[in-house]
Design a protein around this motif. Structure first.
Motif, short mmCIF file in Angstrom:
data_model
loop_
_atom_site.label_atom_id
_atom_site.label_comp_id
_atom_site.label_asym_id
_atom_site.label_seq_id
_atom_site.Cartn_x
_atom_site.Cartn_y
_atom_site.Cartn_z
N THR A 64 92.19 12.58 -9.07
CA THR A 64 91.97 11.29 -10.13
C THR A 64 92.91 10.76 -10.54
O THR A 64 94.26 11.11 -11.32
CB THR A 64 90.83 11.90 -11.58
OG1 THR A 64 91.90 13.48 -12.32
CG2 THR A 64 89.53 12.31 -10.68
N TYR B 96 90.40 5.83 -13.30
CA TYR B 96 89.04 5.30 -12.51
C TYR B 96 88.95 5.50 -11.57
O TYR B 96 87.83 4.85 -10.67
CB TYR B 96 89.52 3.93 -12.75
CG TYR B 96 89.23 3.05 -14.77
CD1 TYR B 96 88.24 3.01 -14.86
CD2 TYR B 96 90.27 2.68 -15.36
CE1 TYR B 96 87.90 2.11 -16.29
CE2 TYR B 96 90.54 2.46 -16.35
CZ TYR B 96 88.89 2.53 -17.01
OH TYR B 96 88.70 1.65 -18.24
N LYS B 97 90.49 5.92 -10.80
CA LYS B 97 89.93 5.99 -9.77
C LYS B 97 90.45 7.26 -8.91
O LYS B 97 90.44 8.27 -9.69
CB LYS B 97 91.13 5.04 -8.71
CG LYS B 97 91.20 3.96 -9.53
CD LYS B 97 92.91 2.82 -9.60
CE LYS B 97 93.00 1.51 -9.24
NZ LYS B 97 94.16 1.66 -9.06
N TYR C 155 92.07 9.49 -5.32
CA TYR C 155 92.46 9.21 -3.96
C TYR C 155 92.50 10.80 -2.87
O TYR C 155 92.25 11.33 -3.33
CB TYR C 155 93.98 9.45 -4.31
CG TYR C 155 94.58 7.89 -4.84
CD1 TYR C 155 94.81 6.89 -4.94
CD2 TYR C 155 94.33 7.37 -5.86
CE1 TYR C 155 94.91 5.80 -4.61
CE2 TYR C 155 94.61 6.12 -6.57
CZ TYR C 155 94.84 5.11 -6.36
OH TYR C 155 95.13 4.01 -7.01
N LEU D 51 93.21 4.91 -1.31
CA LEU D 51 91.88 5.20 -2.86
C LEU D 51 90.71 5.28 -2.21
O LEU D 51 89.76 4.16 -0.76
CB LEU D 51 92.10 3.76 -3.45
CG LEU D 51 91.11 3.93 -4.47
CD1 LEU D 51 91.29 4.45 -6.05
CD2 LEU D 51 90.94 2.13 -4.92
N ASP E 87 86.83 3.83 -6.58
CA ASP E 87 87.80 2.43 -7.89
C ASP E 87 85.90 2.70 -8.84
O ASP E 87 85.66 1.81 -8.52
CB ASP E 87 87.98 2.06 -7.07
CG ASP E 87 89.04 0.65 -8.44
OD1 ASP E 87 89.02 1.26 -9.07
OD2 ASP E 87 89.47 -0.29 -7.85
N THR F 8 87.62 0.81 -11.37
CA THR F 8 87.82 0.00 -12.63
C THR F 8 86.73 -1.66 -13.18
O THR F 8 87.10 -1.50 -14.17
CB THR F 8 89.12 -0.69 -11.38
OG1 THR F 8 90.23 0.20 -11.42
CG2 THR F 8 90.09 -1.83 -12.50
N SER G 9 83.76 4.82 -16.52
CA SER G 9 85.08 6.10 -16.17
C SER G 9 85.11 7.20 -16.24
O SER G 9 83.57 7.64 -16.76
CB SER G 9 86.33 6.02 -17.14
OG SER G 9 85.62 6.27 -18.39
#
Length: 712
Positions: free
Chosen positions: A475, A483-484, A486, A497, A500, A502, A509
């Protein structure tokens, strides 16, 4: 139409011994002598009903998955369960061949209230006793002559010689339990091919019984002290939670208001809140190891910094308050020892006595003076431990001393990948740990791929690896919020990614460290939160980030869960294959690679700890394991055996290696044993199978040998 024993069945099952005045019958496929009265009860049970009376549409408590189905019926004696026969269901795929042993193992594994005492005998799997936790207090233990023991996946695997001296620990009027006493008491095994058939006493055991769609397996306790027969008085048990199918969630909970807790989320989306509660304060880490579930909390409070649970029932069986600092994480070293990281170093934990030992030392024996320590991984003879935001420490498992430190980057977390490599998250991104040079090899991340998230204080974080594929996940945070997600493919060296949040429409989140990969399904789990409000949802994704489901975390009790770490149950045992015989000359070594000898569906193959348990005659040869390789040294011409131990997630199995030592030729050196691998596997009746199946397997190896292997 009513079915009775025919003369053919009687000839197969019963033969009278005139001299002993007893009758020999087959009990679960195994010959046993009983008196004539007991034999008469067997026939009476077979004549008791015109059909099993089972209605598959009424079965609610199921185990397994597939288009075929079978029913399991169990009847205890002495009026237990109000004299009713309890009923479960079992499903499997039509492409699979399943036995009565598969059925009973699957049901006791899925139902934490049902358990059995059993053993793998000469004639196959044999069940000595059944127990049922009627009152639901999760007290599922047995007491032997020496100790109180716990089941593994619902099974107490003990020798049949100990059956009569072993009893349910807390059997009361509300629980059910029957165990053999002498030759007059035992569990009779009955079968029917269709529910409309009457049950028939089985001449074969569970291992030799092939299931058919719609069949029924029944167990009735036969006792000299009571008339107990299958009478069709059935009770269909309501559905229950199968804790092998889902994820546990360790909750920090509301510090100062409530101690830590654990929730459970099943694959079908059913929540069980506060499955465990009143743990320590700010519970942050959980893991299954050695048939136990360990939960680590930062402070003790009125719970414990370490809470120990039985893995089968997840009932709390012990707590430890003081561990040298605030509790962080747990790393099993072997079946007897673990390391616990804290805010002030790393301490040993004796798993046999459940006591905390000394802190790990420096190489010279001096105090290590470690700061805040976090995640740890064992590989080979060492544990690699993170000193949070500082360095990677390498600890010798045999001496509990730090033998090396890697500090070329600020290290935050560590994980193992499927290929057996170690990876760390750092202030620069991610790096591979070169375990030979003891250096970090930084991975150049492409533009737009952010480094793993870290916090101002230690948490387990979201840096993790798939058990099914050779990929890493992490993360990434923007400011205070994460937020993400990978994904890094180790084989192709590609990072991308995949999740997401965002622009999440609900402004959610990823909360804290709440991201993990399911060891069985390879699905991704995360907790999506709205700020620090009491508003959580668990989201499930596939391995490429496609959302599959969303589960609302109910706030009816106004619980500020602060859900942290997902923990997936350890339900599979290590399975060991064949090791070719070793031939070695006097004063020479043979090195045998053990990497592919043992496997475990719940664990990385490289993470399985190998060791020498014993050498039958160390005057002929000596043996040791170093970094996963067996080293056999010839001492004197002769023959001996080496017993190896394979420990995976704290569960052990053994294998025996035959060793022949020949006279020296005068040439010194080291030989390497050829890699002998399994090429085919069959059931006892000759059907080829793709994976190990419980019971007796026939295994063919690449060197042409064929052996019988008992899979427990």
């Amino acid at each position: 139409m009513k079915k009775i024993f025919t003369s053919i069945v009687l000839a197969l099952c019963i033969s009278v011994s005139v001299l002993a005045q007893t009758t020999t019958i087959n009990v679960q496929g195994q010959p046993r002598k009983v008196n004539a009265a007991v034999a008469a009860r067997i026939q009476k049970a077979a004549e008791a009903t015109t059909s099993t009376g089972i209605d598959f549409s009424k079965i609610e408590r199921w185990a397994g998955e597939g288009d075929c189905k079978a029913a399991l019926a169990i009847k205890w004696a002495d009026g237990q369960n109000d004299g009713k026969t309890l009923v479960w269901g079992y499903r499997w795929k039509s492409t699979e061949t399943k036995t009565g042993e598969d059925l009973i193992r699957a049901v006791v594994k899925a139902d934490p209230a049902l358990y059995m005492m059993a053993t793998q005998a000469s004639w196959g799997f044999y069940i000595g006793a059944f127990g049922y936790d009627v009152d639901g207090d999760r007290h599922v233990t047995l007491t032997t002559m020496e100790d109180e023991i716990y089941p593994r996946n619902g099974v107490f695997d003990i020798p049949s010689s100990e059956f009569e001296t072993t009893a349910s620990t807390k059997w009361g009027e509300s629980d059910a339990w029957n165990t053999p006493s002498g030759y007059t008491d035992y569990w009779g095994y009955y079968t029917a091919e269709k529910a409309s058939d009457a049950i028939v006493y089985s001449n074969v055991g569970t291992s030799g019984r092939n299931l058919t769609d719609g069949c029924v397996d029944a167990y009735v306790f036969i006792s000299s002290s009571s008339e107990n027969v299958y009478d069709g008085n059935l009770e269909y048990l309501p559905a229950t939670v199968d804790y092998t199918k889902g994820t546990f969630i360790v909750n920090e909970d509301w510090t100062g208001r409530k101690n830590g807790s654990v929730n459970f989320l099943s694959y079908d989306g059913t929540w069980e809140y506060n499955h465990l509660q009143d743990l320590g304060v700010t519970s942050c880490y959980g893991t299954f190891f050695g048939n136990r579930f360990y939960v680590i909390s930062k402070q003790a409070g009125n719970g414990g910094r370490i809470t120990i649970c039985d893995a089968n029932s997840t009932r709390i069986i012990g707590k430890i308050d003081e561990i040298g600092g605030d509790g962080h994480s747990f790393c099993g070293v072997d079946e007897h020892k673990a390391y616990v990281s804290t805010s002030r170093g790393i301490y040993t934990l004796n798993l046999d006595e459940l006591t905390v030992g000394a802190a790990v030392k420096n190489a010279d024996g001096g105090d290590a003076e470690l700061g805040e320590c976090g995640n740890m991984v064992r590989l080979g003879d060492y544990v690699y431990a993170t000193e949070y935001g500082k360095s990677l420490r390498i600890i010798d498992c045999n001496t509990d001393r730090i033998v090396a430190t890697i500090s070329s980057a600020k290290v935050y977390s560590i994980t193992m990948s499927k290929d057996g490599q170690l990876w760390v998250s750092t202030d620069k991104g991610i790096s591979r740990v070169n375990t030979e040079s003891r250096q970090l090899e930084e991975i150049a991340l492409p533009s737009g791929v952010s480094v793993p998230a870290k916090s101002f204080a230690w948490t387990p974080d979201g840096f993790c690896a798939s058990l099914q594929n050779n990929v890493l996940y992490w993360t990434s945070a923007t400011g205070w919020n994460t937020y993400k997600v990978y994904k890094y493919d180790i084989t192709t060296n590609e990072a991308k990614l995949i999740i997401d949040l965002t622009n999440d429409p609900e402004n959610r989140s990823i909360y804290g460290c709440s991201f993990r990969v399911d060891t069985k399904t390879d699905n991704l789990y995360l907790t999506a939160a709205v700020g620090y409000n009491n508003d959580y949802k668990v989201r499930r994704y596939d391995a490429d980030g496609k959302q599959l489901a969303e589960y609302v975390m109910d706030d009816k009790d106004k619980n500020y869960w602060f859900p942290g770490m997902f923990v997936f149950p350890d339900t599979e045992d290590p399975i060991v294959g064949n090791i070719n015989a070793v031939n070695v000359e006097e004063n020479k070594n043979v090195v045998v690679d053990l990497d592919n000898v043992c496997s475990d569906a719940d664990n990385f193959q490289t993470a399985i700890v190998k060791s020498v348990k014993s050498v039958a005659d160390n005057k002929v040869a000596t043996a040791t394991v170093k970094n996963g390789k067996l080293v056999v040294t010839g001492v004197k011409a002769g023959n001996t055996t080496v017993e190896l131990n394979f420990c995976s997630n704290g569960i052990s199995t053994t294998a025996t290696v035959n060793v022949t030592v020949t006279q020296a030729t005068g040439i010194t050196g080291t030989q390497t044993s050829a890699d002998v691998r399994e090429i085919a596997r069959f059931t006892i009746d000759g059907k080829r199978i793709n994976q190990p199946q419980r019971g007796i397997n026939i295994v063919k190896y690449s060197d042409g040998t064929v052996k019988k292997v008992v899979v427990k």
